[in-house]
Design a protein around this motif. Sequence first.
Motif, PDB file in Angstrom:
ATOM      1  N   LEU A   1       0.834  -1.201   0.000  1.00  0.00           N
ATOM      2  CA  LEU A   1       0.000   0.000   0.000  1.00  0.00           C
ATOM      3  C   LEU A   1       0.868   1.250   0.000  1.00  0.00           C
ATOM      4  CD1 LEU A   1      -2.640   1.536   0.202  1.00  0.00           C
ATOM      5  CD2 LEU A   1      -2.623   1.117   2.688  1.00  0.00           C
ATOM      6  N   ALA A   2       1.922   1.247   0.797  1.00  0.00           N
ATOM      7  CA  ALA A   2       2.825   2.401   0.831  1.00  0.00           C
ATOM      8  C   ALA A   2       3.483   2.611  -0.524  1.00  0.00           C
ATOM      9  CB  ALA A   2       3.886   2.198   1.906  1.00  0.00           C
ATOM     10  N   GLU A   3       3.859   1.529  -1.206  1.00  0.00           N
ATOM     11  CA  GLU A   3       4.464   1.658  -2.536  1.00  0.00           C
ATOM     12  C   GLU A   3       3.483   2.291  -3.515  1.00  0.00           C
ATOM     13  OE1 GLU A   3       6.521  -1.092  -6.033  1.00  0.00           O
ATOM     14  OE2 GLU A   3       5.228  -2.017  -4.528  1.00  0.00           O
ATOM     15  N   MET A   4       2.228   1.861  -3.471  1.00  0.00           N
ATOM     16  CA  MET A   4       1.226   2.431  -4.376  1.00  0.00           C
ATOM     17  C   MET A   4       1.032   3.921  -4.101  1.00  0.00           C
ATOM     18  SD  MET A   4       0.377   0.266  -6.551  1.00  0.00           S
ATOM     19  CE  MET A   4      -0.687   1.518  -7.239  1.00  0.00           C
ATOM     20  N   LEU A   5       0.934   4.285  -2.829  1.00  0.00           N
ATOM     21  CA  LEU A   5       0.768   5.697  -2.479  1.00  0.00           C
ATOM     22  C   LEU A   5       1.980   6.511  -2.931  1.00  0.00           C
ATOM     23  CD1 LEU A   5      -0.760   5.304   1.097  1.00  0.00           C
ATOM     24  CD2 LEU A   5      -1.945   6.114  -0.962  1.00  0.00           C
ATOM     25  N   PHE A   6       3.164   5.950  -2.745  1.00  0.00           N
ATOM     26  CA  PHE A   6       4.384   6.643  -3.156  1.00  0.00           C
ATOM     27  C   PHE A   6       4.400   6.889  -4.660  1.00  0.00           C
ATOM     28  CE2 PHE A   6       8.718   6.191  -4.898  1.00  0.00           C
ATOM     29  CZ  PHE A   6       9.283   7.347  -4.382  1.00  0.00           C
ATOM     30  N   LEU A   7       4.094   5.857  -5.451  1.00  0.00           N
ATOM     31  CA  LEU A   7       4.121   6.005  -6.910  1.00  0.00           C
ATOM     32  C   LEU A   7       3.085   7.014  -7.386  1.00  0.00           C
ATOM     33  CD1 LEU A   7       4.593   2.291  -8.071  1.00  0.00           C
ATOM     34  CD2 LEU A   7       6.330   4.068  -7.846  1.00  0.00           C
ATOM     35  N   ILE A   8       1.898   6.966  -6.797  1.00  0.00           N
ATOM     36  CA  ILE A   8       0.850   7.908  -7.200  1.00  0.00           C
ATOM     37  C   ILE A   8       1.245   9.340  -6.855  1.00  0.00           C
ATOM     38  CG2 ILE A   8      -1.518   8.643  -6.693  1.00  0.00           C
ATOM     39  CD1 ILE A   8      -2.213   5.637  -6.406  1.00  0.00           C
ATOM     40  N   LEU A   9       1.742   9.542  -5.635  1.00  0.00           N
ATOM     41  CA  LEU A   9       2.154  10.883  -5.220  1.00  0.00           C
ATOM     42  C   LEU A   9       3.347  11.370  -6.032  1.00  0.00           C
ATOM     43  CD1 LEU A   9       1.769  10.425  -1.359  1.00  0.00           C
ATOM     44  CD2 LEU A   9       0.364  11.900  -2.823  1.00  0.00           C
ATOM     45  N   LEU A  10       4.245  10.449  -6.377  1.00  0.00           N
ATOM     46  CA  LEU A  10       5.400  10.817  -7.195  1.00  0.00           C
ATOM     47  C   LEU A  10       4.954  11.282  -8.574  1.00  0.00           C
ATOM     48  CD1 LEU A  10       8.582  10.619  -6.760  1.00  0.00           C
ATOM     49  CD2 LEU A  10       8.450   8.594  -8.223  1.00  0.00           C
ATOM     50  N   LEU A  11       4.012  10.560  -9.177  1.00  0.00           N
ATOM     51  CA  LEU A  11       3.518  10.933 -10.498  1.00  0.00           C
ATOM     52  C   LEU A  11       2.753  12.252 -10.460  1.00  0.00           C
ATOM     53  CD1 LEU A  11       2.380   7.412 -11.740  1.00  0.00           C
ATOM     54  CD2 LEU A  11       4.185   8.805 -12.758  1.00  0.00           C
ATOM     55  N   ARG A  12       2.139  12.550  -9.331  1.00  0.00           N
ATOM     56  CA  ARG A  12       1.395  13.805  -9.197  1.00  0.00           C
ATOM     57  C   ARG A  12       2.269  14.963  -8.700  1.00  0.00           C
ATOM     58  NH1 ARG A  12      -4.384  11.771  -6.506  1.00  0.00           N
ATOM     59  NH2 ARG A  12      -5.016  10.463  -8.270  1.00  0.00           N
ATOM     60  N   ARG A  13       3.558  14.687  -8.520  1.00  0.00           N
ATOM     61  CA  ARG A  13       4.518  15.695  -8.075  1.00  0.00           C
ATOM     62  C   ARG A  13       4.214  16.206  -6.670  1.00  0.00           C
ATOM     63  NH1 ARG A  13       9.014  15.934 -11.610  1.00  0.00           N
ATOM     64  NH2 ARG A  13       8.250  15.042 -13.556  1.00  0.00           N
ATOM     65  N   ARG A  14       3.667  15.355  -5.830  1.00  0.00           N
ATOM     66  CA  ARG A  14       3.472  15.690  -4.422  1.00  0.00           C
ATOM     67  C   ARG A  14       4.672  15.137  -3.661  1.00  0.00           C
ATOM     68  NH1 ARG A  14      -2.003  16.652  -3.468  1.00  0.00           N
ATOM     69  NH2 ARG A  14      -1.306  17.321  -1.400  1.00  0.00           N
ATOM     70  N   ASP A  15       5.804  15.811  -3.843  1.00  0.00           N
ATOM     71  CA  ASP A  15       7.087  15.240  -3.438  1.00  0.00           C
ATOM     72  C   ASP A  15       7.226  15.027  -1.942  1.00  0.00           C
ATOM     73  OD1 ASP A  15       7.475  15.482  -6.099  1.00  0.00           O
ATOM     74  OD2 ASP A  15       9.123  16.916  -6.002  1.00  0.00           O
ATOM     75  N   LEU A  16       6.859  16.009  -1.143  1.00  0.00           N
ATOM     76  CA  LEU A  16       7.040  15.892   0.305  1.00  0.00           C
ATOM     77  C   LEU A  16       6.209  14.746   0.869  1.00  0.00           C
ATOM     78  CD1 LEU A  16       7.149  19.643   1.404  1.00  0.00           C
ATOM     79  CD2 LEU A  16       9.057  18.027   1.295  1.00  0.00           C
ATOM     80  N   TRP A  17       4.962  14.622   0.417  1.00  0.00           N
ATOM     81  CA  TRP A  17       4.115  13.537   0.909  1.00  0.00           C
ATOM     82  C   TRP A  17       4.601  12.185   0.397  1.00  0.00           C
ATOM     83  CZ3 TRP A  17       1.419  13.797   5.007  1.00  0.00           C
ATOM     84  CH2 TRP A  17       0.796  14.990   5.392  1.00  0.00           C
TER      85      TRP A  17
END
Length: 448
Positions: free
Chosen positions: A156-172
Amino acid sequence: MFLRQLEPRTARTTADVIRFALWPLAVMTVLNRVFIKAVNGFVTDDYKPVYQASLDFLNGRAVYTANFDSVDPHYLYPPSGTLLIAPIAVIDYEKSRWLFILLNAVAILIAWYLLLRLFNYTLRSIAAPVLLLAMFLSETVINTLVFTNVNGCLLLAEMLFLILLLRRRDLWAGVILGLTIAVKPTLAPLLLIALVRKQWNVFTTALGVPLVLTAIAWPLSKDPEKFFTRTTPYLLETRDYFNSSVPGNAEYYGLPPWLMWVIRLSLAVMVLASLWILYRYYREDELFFVTTASGVLLLAEWLLTSLGQMYYSMMLFPFLMSVVLRNSVLRNWPAWLAIFGFMSYDKWLSDRWPDIGRNLEYLRITFGWGLLLIVVFCVLGDRYLAARRAGRLPQLDPEWMVTAPDSRHTAGAVAMPGIEPDPARAARQPAVPEPVTPRVAETQAVRS
């Protein structure tokens, strides 16, 4: 309205048939894995040492006391991970274990939904029951639940990381990855993706979160220094049991060091070449680049470092789902032969041919991971050489594989009829119609 959804209906299309057939199979498989197999447990119990360490931490006792001469599961989390996971010992062991199984199951289900959305599919698509059934039939999900470890939460953490990375929500994105690193560094190689995409703020929180948690946990622990003086040296050693890495199998089978290093270096060269091609020619194709590069990095970590275990393969689900993309590197039979090796729950131990069966069982994970890396290298290398011969560099993909840059992430909908994407989301993307002959158009009209 809800009861009307349960009313038996006759399927009118092939897509309806598949959905109606697979949904009950998928749901019942999930229930069996969570409430029967997982609760029953197995001789391997990853949860007991974690629970005991958490209990010792809460009661001010030494945590890092494992006997590394045994092959039983050991407690290997750093002080920051101990701090995060300690609340599981607030209640008795059995109820705590059940809740942890449920937590991981819910995390896997949320990750399944996020994986669908990442590739632009809805719960009404064929992809939903197909993916759910495939996940809960795999060794990695079954043993994660049965052994009761934290891998479901890591997925789940990996999925959240990839989604946030693609959306450029870097800090989160960094916060999510930092929490996983605080417990175990399995996903740490994904920082390289943030590095090449120049998303520097990811590092601020990805490195800051575990450092802050360690600073908090240190005065609350009785023996935090022993993680570095006693546990870390053990983690850096190559053990010859429950280890599917190349060095682990070399230890088990007694391979000469030179041969082990030849294998490791050969695979490392393939990894570097694959990552270079991905970065040089595909980094603008964000979803394909991020999911494929993440798979290559994680496979390299498990194969080439001191420890790789079969149920780590759960972290490859985003990479495997990239098969729906038109330019996926997984659209060939050797890739899925490799995936069978490390995803199948089948056992290959044989009473009639014990030596052959044992070797097949022990080596299929290593061969599967290795073959998948070879497939990625060969597919990308072939595309590069073909593009150079055709003079179309820097475009590697042939014309039939190319879609509009802004709609590349919806390519699965084009490539897999019957698996429909989210219409609202797809409508926002410009579509490039493909030339269709009258005969094909007639066939498509019949299908619809």
